[in-house]
Design a protein around this motif. Structure first.
Motif, PDB file in Angstrom:
ATOM      1  N   SER A 163       9.904   1.471   0.176  1.00 53.10           N
ATOM      2  CA  SER A 163       8.929   2.572   0.280  1.00 53.10           C
ATOM      3  C   SER A 163       9.606   3.883   0.649  1.00 53.10           C
ATOM      4  CB  SER A 163       7.836   2.225   1.296  1.00 53.10           C
ATOM      5  OG  SER A 163       8.416   1.985   2.539  1.00 53.10           O
ATOM      6  N   ASP A 164       9.318   4.889  -0.183  1.00 49.28           N
ATOM      7  CA  ASP A 164       9.859   6.226   0.028  1.00 49.28           C
ATOM      8  C   ASP A 164       8.721   7.066   0.607  1.00 49.28           C
ATOM      9  OD1 ASP A 164      10.706   8.821  -0.184  1.00 49.28           O
ATOM     10  OD2 ASP A 164      10.664   8.857  -2.383  1.00 49.28           O
ATOM     11  N   ILE A 165       8.659   7.129   1.938  1.00 48.92           N
ATOM     12  CA  ILE A 165       7.493   7.752   2.573  1.00 48.92           C
ATOM     13  C   ILE A 165       7.383   9.240   2.208  1.00 48.92           C
ATOM     14  CG2 ILE A 165       6.317   8.217   4.772  1.00 48.92           C
ATOM     15  CD1 ILE A 165       6.408   5.256   4.210  1.00 48.92           C
ATOM     16  N   GLU A 218       4.147  13.541  -1.226  1.00 48.47           N
ATOM     17  CA  GLU A 218       4.303  14.736  -2.060  1.00 48.47           C
ATOM     18  C   GLU A 218       3.004  15.423  -2.490  1.00 48.47           C
ATOM     19  OE1 GLU A 218       7.156  13.990  -5.150  1.00 48.47           O
ATOM     20  OE2 GLU A 218       8.781  14.170  -3.683  1.00 48.47           O
ATOM     21  N   PRO A 219       1.896  14.688  -2.680  1.00 45.38           N
ATOM     22  CA  PRO A 219       0.664  15.402  -3.040  1.00 45.38           C
ATOM     23  C   PRO A 219       0.250  16.473  -2.018  1.00 45.38           C
ATOM     24  CG  PRO A 219       0.398  13.063  -3.480  1.00 45.38           C
ATOM     25  CD  PRO A 219       1.723  13.227  -2.770  1.00 45.38           C
ATOM     26  N   THR A 277       0.844  -1.194   0.000  1.00 43.82           N
ATOM     27  CA  THR A 277       0.000   0.000   0.000  1.00 43.82           C
ATOM     28  C   THR A 277       0.876   1.239   0.000  1.00 43.82           C
ATOM     29  OG1 THR A 277      -1.888   1.060   1.070  1.00 43.82           O
ATOM     30  CG2 THR A 277      -0.280   0.038   2.547  1.00 43.82           C
ATOM     31  N   GLY A 278       0.309   2.409   0.158  1.00 44.09           N
ATOM     32  CA  GLY A 278       1.116   3.633   0.201  1.00 44.09           C
ATOM     33  C   GLY A 278       0.213   4.819   0.486  1.00 44.09           C
ATOM     34  N   PHE A 279       0.824   5.944   0.892  1.00 41.56           N
ATOM     35  CA  PHE A 279       0.064   7.190   0.994  1.00 41.56           C
ATOM     36  C   PHE A 279      -0.251   7.650  -0.428  1.00 41.56           C
ATOM     37  CE2 PHE A 279       2.505   7.479   5.052  1.00 41.56           C
ATOM     38  CZ  PHE A 279       1.441   7.656   5.924  1.00 41.56           C
ATOM     39  N   PHE A 280      -1.442   8.156  -0.648  1.00 44.19           N
ATOM     40  CA  PHE A 280      -1.867   8.728  -1.938  1.00 44.19           C
ATOM     41  C   PHE A 280      -1.474   7.840  -3.124  1.00 44.19           C
ATOM     42  CE2 PHE A 280      -1.292  12.273   1.046  1.00 44.19           C
ATOM     43  CZ  PHE A 280      -2.573  12.804   1.011  1.00 44.19           C
ATOM     44  N   ARG A 281      -1.782   6.551  -2.998  1.00 48.97           N
ATOM     45  CA  ARG A 281      -1.454   5.619  -4.080  1.00 48.97           C
ATOM     46  C   ARG A 281      -2.215   6.033  -5.342  1.00 48.97           C
ATOM     47  NH1 ARG A 281      -2.011  -0.863  -3.042  1.00 48.97           N
ATOM     48  NH2 ARG A 281      -1.039  -1.572  -4.955  1.00 48.97           N
ATOM     49  N   ASN A 282      -1.554   6.145  -6.445  1.00 50.79           N
ATOM     50  CA  ASN A 282      -2.086   6.698  -7.706  1.00 50.79           C
ATOM     51  C   ASN A 282      -2.567   8.136  -7.507  1.00 50.79           C
ATOM     52  OD1 ASN A 282      -3.385   3.524  -7.787  1.00 50.79           O
ATOM     53  ND2 ASN A 282      -1.900   4.156  -9.335  1.00 50.79           N
TER      54      ASN A 282
END
Ligand SMILES: C[S@@+](CC[C@H](N)C(=O)[O-])C[C@H]1O[C@@H](n2cnc3c(N)ncnc32)[C@H](O)[C@@H]1O
Length: 269
Positions: A157-159, A164-165, A74-79
């Motif tokens: 993962s580059d948090i 960045e969004p 998963t990730g923050f603001f994926r896509n």
């Protein structure tokens, strides 16, 4: 796969289902095979039967396989491009000046629901005080990670990149070198609970459901029941967002109309 391999693959899946308490029936075989073959390569096994023998004698390998089978990428603001459209949905929903209920299912380690909360806090046109977020996953261990809200930059993962969004993440996250801790003002917008999207009951009266990046792994026979659960959990006109590489099953299409088709955002009809 020839017939003999197919039989040993099936036997291996039966063993995994029985001994590791993993419901392999939910997932499609191509996905299971990819994960199992990766573990076989790691452990120098060249057949499903020899890998099964290894599992029978090695508890650590059982844990390693379970870990690799739980799809928790998963990730923050994926896509990020999809999140720009979600921003508009949140503005429209909160403009109505009533409580807005959002369900992130499955939420994995929490980065998806935290992204919703931070977007709401960050955008002056979203009334964050109207928003209540419920975040669920089938896996209790990953929910513990989600509740803690601490993430580390690693090889995979580059948090800071994921964040960045946001113009700046500092109002929402405390950083100590590679360690990023979500602040309480973000955490308190979310309640985490365990829920199984295949076997669990629908919830009620949600304005928006995010169900992203689970369907790609799920056997097609379970997709329609999942969309039934989601549809029954949404208010009339409520929004649904799925993953960028996912599609609604044909049988479920009558229940939803596209709002931002390319970004996979729909509305219940
Ligand atoms: C790839 S993650 C998706 C997380 C997030 N939605 C995203 O798009 O980044 C998939 C998650 O689905 C969860 N999961 C698997 N089967 C499930 C089920 N039957 N019900 C609820 N969650 C499930 C896994 O535990 C995992 O955390």
């Amino acid at each position: 796969m020839n017939e003999t391999e197919e039989r040993s693959f099936e036997k291996l899946l039966e063993y995994i289902g029985r001994e590791l308490d993993f419901e392999s029936d939910f997932y499609n075989n191509a996905y299971l095979d990819r994960r199992i073959t990766a573990r076989m390569r790691r452990t120098d096994r060249d057949s499903y039967s020899s890998y099964k023998r290894l599992l029978e004698s090695d508890d650590e390998e059982k844990d390693a396989l379970l870990d690799s089978l739980s799809i928790n990428v998963t990730g923050f603001f994926r896509n990020p491009e999809a999140w720009e459209k979600l921003r508009q949905v949140l503005r429209d929903l909160t403009a109505e000046n009533r409580r807005v209920r959002i369900w992130s299912a499955p939420c994995a380690d929490g980065r998806e629901p935290y992204s919703i909360a931070m977007l709401a806090l960050d955008d002056p046109e979203i009334r964050e005080r109207s928003i209540e977020i419920t975040a669920t996953d089938i896996n209790p261990d990953i929910l513990e990670v989600a509740r803690a809200g601490v993430y580390e930059t690693s090889q995979t993962s580059d948090i800071a990149g994921e964040l960045e969004p946001l113009d700046a993440y500092e109002p929402y996250i405390d950083r100590e070198e590679n360690r990023f801790s979500v602040k309480d003002r973000v955490k308190k917008m979310i309640s985490f609970e365990q829920h199984d999207l295949i076997r669990g009951d629908p919830k009620r009266d949600f304005d928006l459901v995010l169900c992203r990046n689970l369907l790609i792994y799920i056997d097609s026979s379970f997709k329609v029941p999942i969309f039934e659960t989601i549809r029954n959990s949404l208010r009339d006109g409520g929004y649904l967002m799925i993953g960028m590489t996912e599609t609604l099953p044909t049988q479920s299409r009558d229940g939803f109309e596209p709002v931002y088709k390319q970004q996979r955002i729909y509305r219940r009809i």
